[in-house]
Design a protein around this motif. Sequence first.
Motif, PDB file in Angstrom:
ATOM      1  N   ASN A 104       8.755   2.267  -4.211  1.00  0.00           N
ATOM      2  CA  ASN A 104       9.152   1.449  -5.356  1.00  0.00           C
ATOM      3  C   ASN A 104       9.127  -0.038  -5.031  1.00  0.00           C
ATOM      4  O   ASN A 104       9.849  -0.821  -5.640  1.00  0.00           O
ATOM      5  CB  ASN A 104      10.548   1.864  -5.825  1.00  0.00           C
ATOM      6  N   SER A 105       8.299  -0.433  -4.102  1.00  0.00           N
ATOM      7  CA  SER A 105       8.216  -1.827  -3.678  1.00  0.00           C
ATOM      8  C   SER A 105       7.793  -2.729  -4.832  1.00  0.00           C
ATOM      9  O   SER A 105       6.971  -2.346  -5.663  1.00  0.00           O
ATOM     10  CB  SER A 105       7.193  -1.945  -2.543  1.00  0.00           C
ATOM     11  N   ARG A 106       8.317  -3.938  -4.851  1.00  0.00           N
ATOM     12  CA  ARG A 106       7.848  -4.913  -5.853  1.00  0.00           C
ATOM     13  C   ARG A 106       6.420  -5.336  -5.546  1.00  0.00           C
ATOM     14  O   ARG A 106       5.776  -6.008  -6.343  1.00  0.00           O
ATOM     15  CB  ARG A 106       8.791  -6.104  -5.942  1.00  0.00           C
ATOM     16  N   PHE A 107       5.910  -4.939  -4.369  1.00  0.00           N
ATOM     17  CA  PHE A 107       4.532  -5.211  -3.962  1.00  0.00           C
ATOM     18  C   PHE A 107       3.675  -3.944  -4.077  1.00  0.00           C
ATOM     19  O   PHE A 107       2.829  -3.691  -3.234  1.00  0.00           O
ATOM     20  CB  PHE A 107       4.502  -5.757  -2.533  1.00  0.00           C
ATOM     21  N   HIS A 108       3.939  -3.129  -5.088  1.00  0.00           N
ATOM     22  CA  HIS A 108       3.217  -1.905  -5.420  1.00  0.00           C
ATOM     23  C   HIS A 108       3.668  -0.749  -4.539  1.00  0.00           C
ATOM     24  O   HIS A 108       4.352   0.133  -5.003  1.00  0.00           O
ATOM     25  CB  HIS A 108       1.698  -2.134  -5.368  1.00  0.00           C
ATOM     26  N   LEU A 109       3.272  -0.731  -3.289  1.00  0.00           N
ATOM     27  CA  LEU A 109       3.714   0.240  -2.278  1.00  0.00           C
ATOM     28  C   LEU A 109       3.854  -0.529  -0.972  1.00  0.00           C
ATOM     29  O   LEU A 109       3.168  -1.536  -0.772  1.00  0.00           O
ATOM     30  CB  LEU A 109       2.673   1.348  -2.069  1.00  0.00           C
ATOM     31  N   SER A 110       4.696  -0.033  -0.063  1.00  0.00           N
ATOM     32  CA  SER A 110       4.782  -0.698   1.232  1.00  0.00           C
ATOM     33  C   SER A 110       5.208   0.281   2.317  1.00  0.00           C
ATOM     34  O   SER A 110       5.869   1.281   2.038  1.00  0.00           O
ATOM     35  CB  SER A 110       5.753  -1.885   1.176  1.00  0.00           C
ATOM     36  N   ILE A 111       4.779  -0.044   3.541  1.00  0.00           N
ATOM     37  CA  ILE A 111       5.214   0.700   4.716  1.00  0.00           C
ATOM     38  C   ILE A 111       5.788  -0.306   5.711  1.00  0.00           C
ATOM     39  O   ILE A 111       5.234  -1.380   5.926  1.00  0.00           O
ATOM     40  CB  ILE A 111       4.087   1.558   5.345  1.00  0.00           C
TER      41      ILE A 111
END
Length: 168
Positions: free
Chosen positions: A92-99
């Motif tokens: 749910n990252s504000r940057f689309h997806l994140s790891i």
Amino acid sequence: MFFFRVFAALALVAVVASCSKAPPSKFRTYNGPEVTQVVVHKATRRMDLWHHNQLLRSFRVDLGGNPNGHKEREGDRRTPEGDYIIDRRNPNSRFHLSIGIDYPNEADKERAKENGWKPGGDIFIHGRGPEFQRARGDWTDGCIAVSDREMEDIYAMVRDGTPIRIYP
């Protein structure tokens, strides 16, 4: 007459269903070789996904707004350098997806403590999200950024626990 009504009803249902298609999912599947290491070359703005000695994919990346040198403290806008581990995911990252990358490690914490600094944290590989689609150059606060579509592939390919090496 009954056959015509049934056929018309089914045709209407098919038309309505085709008009209300859901947007494609941002969650992709990957069935290829395991990614055993992520390697980032800051100087060339490139990230490679490796399966042992086999290059699987390469991506052009954007870095922190102050890309030269190793991240030392909170707010320096630098991308860390060294050996880390992919340790978390944010669907749910504000940057689309994140790891997530496990910065700061013990050496980073010790160096910051010796200098009286806070080491910072929350370093991720992420997409652009809706706010940063037009960002150019090195625009992050120290993270590694790719396009949203590329991040979908990376999110599917890279597992938690994967080592990441970030070169100057």
